[in-house]
Design a protein around this motif. Sequence first.
Motif, PDB file in Angstrom:
ATOM      1  N   LEU A  15      35.359  43.432  39.739  1.00  0.00           N
ATOM      2  CA  LEU A  15      35.615  43.146  41.142  1.00  0.00           C
ATOM      3  C   LEU A  15      35.585  44.403  41.984  1.00  0.00           C
ATOM      4  O   LEU A  15      35.162  44.394  43.130  1.00  0.00           O
ATOM      5  CB  LEU A  15      36.987  42.469  41.293  1.00  0.00           C
ATOM      6  N   LYS A 185      44.314  40.032  37.709  1.00  0.00           N
ATOM      7  CA  LYS A 185      42.906  39.702  37.926  1.00  0.00           C
ATOM      8  C   LYS A 185      42.745  38.593  38.964  1.00  0.00           C
ATOM      9  O   LYS A 185      41.815  38.612  39.776  1.00  0.00           O
ATOM     10  CB  LYS A 185      42.273  39.284  36.593  1.00  0.00           C
ATOM     11  N   LYS A 186      43.682  37.634  38.937  1.00  0.00           N
ATOM     12  CA  LYS A 186      43.628  36.556  39.925  1.00  0.00           C
ATOM     13  C   LYS A 186      43.840  37.096  41.344  1.00  0.00           C
ATOM     14  O   LYS A 186      43.116  36.748  42.280  1.00  0.00           O
ATOM     15  CB  LYS A 186      44.683  35.497  39.591  1.00  0.00           C
ATOM     16  N   GLN A 189      40.877  38.837  42.627  1.00  0.00           N
ATOM     17  CA  GLN A 189      39.852  37.906  43.102  1.00  0.00           C
ATOM     18  C   GLN A 189      40.203  37.385  44.494  1.00  0.00           C
ATOM     19  O   GLN A 189      39.338  37.300  45.375  1.00  0.00           O
ATOM     20  CB  GLN A 189      39.722  36.740  42.121  1.00  0.00           C
ATOM     21  N   LYS A 192      39.513  40.209  47.032  1.00  0.00           N
ATOM     22  CA  LYS A 192      38.317  40.983  46.739  1.00  0.00           C
ATOM     23  C   LYS A 192      37.743  41.676  47.965  1.00  0.00           C
ATOM     24  O   LYS A 192      37.443  42.877  47.941  1.00  0.00           O
ATOM     25  CB  LYS A 192      37.259  40.087  46.109  1.00  0.00           C
TER      26      LYS A 192
END
Length: 366
Positions: A15, A185-186, A189, A192
Amino acid sequence: MRPVLLFLFGAHLALLAAEKHSLQYLYTATSGLSNFPQFVTVGIVNGQPFSKYDSNIRRETPSQEWMAKSVGEEYWEQQTQISVVAEKAFINSINVAKERFNQTGGVHTIQRMYGCEWDDQTGATNGFTQYGYDGEDFMILDLKELRYISPVKQGTLTVDKWNINRLHLESDKHYLGTQCIDWLKKYLQYGKSSLEKKVSPQVSLLQKSSSSPVTCHATGFYPSGVTITWMRNGQEHHEDVELGELLPNEDGTFQKTSTITVTPDEWKNNKFSCVVEHQGKTEIGNEIRTNQDPSAPVPIGIIVGVLVSVLLVVIGVAGYMVYKKKNGFKPVSDDDSGSSSSLHNGSDSGSVHSESSNDSTKPIMR
């Protein structure tokens, strides 16, 4: 007061540019401060605050537009309930801490910092959990040995009891090594478009008077990685140089300073310049833009102005402990039961997914 940090701390799918990403939470409870909330939490991803709660508003709210758009009302309701429970435990903790440290009145703080970091290039992960009282380390989780340690005698009783409870230790390890990384990580996202931006710093040389130190002020840059060095006649100069802390701006960017102390004659007879390196680009400052009368205010209002942000308020009250090393702080409670509830949870817009282990209100003192 010895500083303690964090500071700081994402995604598969690359990302962002290859680097370490981080998710962390700061919990702070205070006593003796009439104009400050007794309890505050801040959620931070890659150095950018994305959620907050305080005991005056009693509501978990987004700090970034991208976060507000990415999760639904159920997420905020759940986060609010978690913070309300943690608030009670943290506030009660201060009284127990004061007894253990043989204190009565005065200003006191209990803080917890926990979270994880992930290198999107190597896949390496790391977790951290630390508890502090009045700006000093109280208890730290050693993940490698899977045990808590305390640098102060007041924490020995707690450490001994916590280390016996293998279930809680394994729960902490699972959260920090698995769930926390998944939610990091979520969140990467979700944010981003904001988190992958690159903004170069604005560099200024500031001075109160001709005999005052000269401050190189770099601000407005993102991401946070920046290097500031001084050059004298084309050579690196390290004498009489003081590097300031990395501070967040309200718009999600960062600022940092470096101050050099030289006499007016030294400045006049030598070529000094400040070199700021960020994301492979270099900015150079060599002209003092402000040279005011000694009685005039220092032109550094832009620096102290960021203290209005929730993150820095939390950090400031705790003795600016959280931006010194990758650790954090947890609550102190008079509950001897060892019972515990959730850490922060995470959710998608439609449903709630647990991001938590089971120790956000786990007592330290018992």
